[in-house]
Design an enzyme around this catalytic site. Structure first.
Site, short mmCIF file in Angstrom:
data_model
loop_
_atom_site.label_atom_id
_atom_site.label_comp_id
_atom_site.label_asym_id
_atom_site.label_seq_id
_atom_site.Cartn_x
_atom_site.Cartn_y
_atom_site.Cartn_z
CE1 TYR A 195 -9.71 30.94 22.73
CE2 TYR A 195 -11.43 32.60 22.45
CZ TYR A 195 -10.15 32.25 22.84
OH TYR A 195 -9.32 33.22 23.35
CB SER B 192 -10.99 35.24 25.66
OG SER B 192 -11.62 35.88 24.57
#
Length: 243
Positions: free
Chosen positions: A131, A118
């Site tokens: 995250y 990501s």
């Protein structure tokens, strides 16, 4: 000839399901991972799952580390320590354990590993810090295995952009979003990696919705620098002693 074998973790829904189906449609024998198949953070379960796959197929041609979670989108001071660490375990320990188990059985020269990553890996933002941190760690794992003279395997970071899934629909940052990355844009890049069309990008990040197979191929032909699309220290210039 037998069908090539792919393992896709977190393949019961969302992006993982799209990836697994695209590989099946392309002739792969796909082993779909889920929590009911093997918990990716549990070493014994992962080792047993991979051993069973190898016993049945004899090899692994492609590993897609897709299983992942996100922590609450709150500043670190408001985060829950248990949730925070579970996120890191799932997103880092999981790919590590599955990769470790698969590597001895990966087909020589042609076997590939794809880590779903990501842009959060490169974002400085005090929200969902587990995250963000975990994706940064995953990027380093990708480059450590897939780049340089000590390359262990062909390993790629594939950022899927923002695909409309249960996970993204539940994220604050995507509330009200009207433009989404199509699953086809993600699967096109995955299949190109699987075919070997993007081997020049081993150890690096490619992003669906921004990159295409054609644009990545053209850029690779122009030549890639040692640090292009990798996570690392940015020095202040040629006179930086850390350069």
């Amino acid at each position: 000839m037998t069908a090539p074998v792919a393992i896709v973790t977190g393949a019961s829904r969302g992006i993982g399901a799209h990836l697994a189906t695209a590989l099946e449609d392309s002739g792969y024998a796909v082993e779909r991972g889920s929590r009911s198949t093997a918990e990716v953070t549990d070493r014994a379960e992962v080792d047993a799952w991979v051993a069973d796959i190898v016993a049945r197929h004899g090899r692994v041609d492609l590993l897609v580390n897709n299983a992942g979670v996100i922590d609450a989108e709150v500043p670190l001071v408001d985060s829950d320590p248990d949730e925070w660490w579970r996120t890191v375990e799932t997103n880092v320990r999981g790919p590590y354990l599955v990769t470790r188990a698969v590597l001895p059985h990966l087909t020589p020269e042609t076997g590939r590993i794809v880590n779903l990553n990501s842009g959060a890996a490169y974002r400085n933002d005090d929200n969902a810090t587990a995250y963000n941190l975990s994706k940064g760690a995953l990027a380093r794992l990708t480059s450590q295995l897939g780049l340089g003279e000590g390359r262990t395997a062909l390993v790629f970071d594939l950022a899927p952009g923002v695909v409309r899934t249960d996970m993204t629909l539940g994220m604050q940052m995507h509330r009200g979003r009207t433009e989404w990355t199509s699953p086809a844009e993600v699967t096109d890049l995955l299949l190109a990696i699987a075919r070997g069309d993007l081997d020049a990008w081993s150890g690096r990040l490619v992003r669906a919705g921004t990159d295409t197979v054609e644009s990545l191929g053209a850029r690779a032909r122009e030549g890639l620098g040692d640090r292009d699309r990798t996570l690392g220290l940015v020095t202040w210039g040629a006179d930086d002693p850390l350069g």
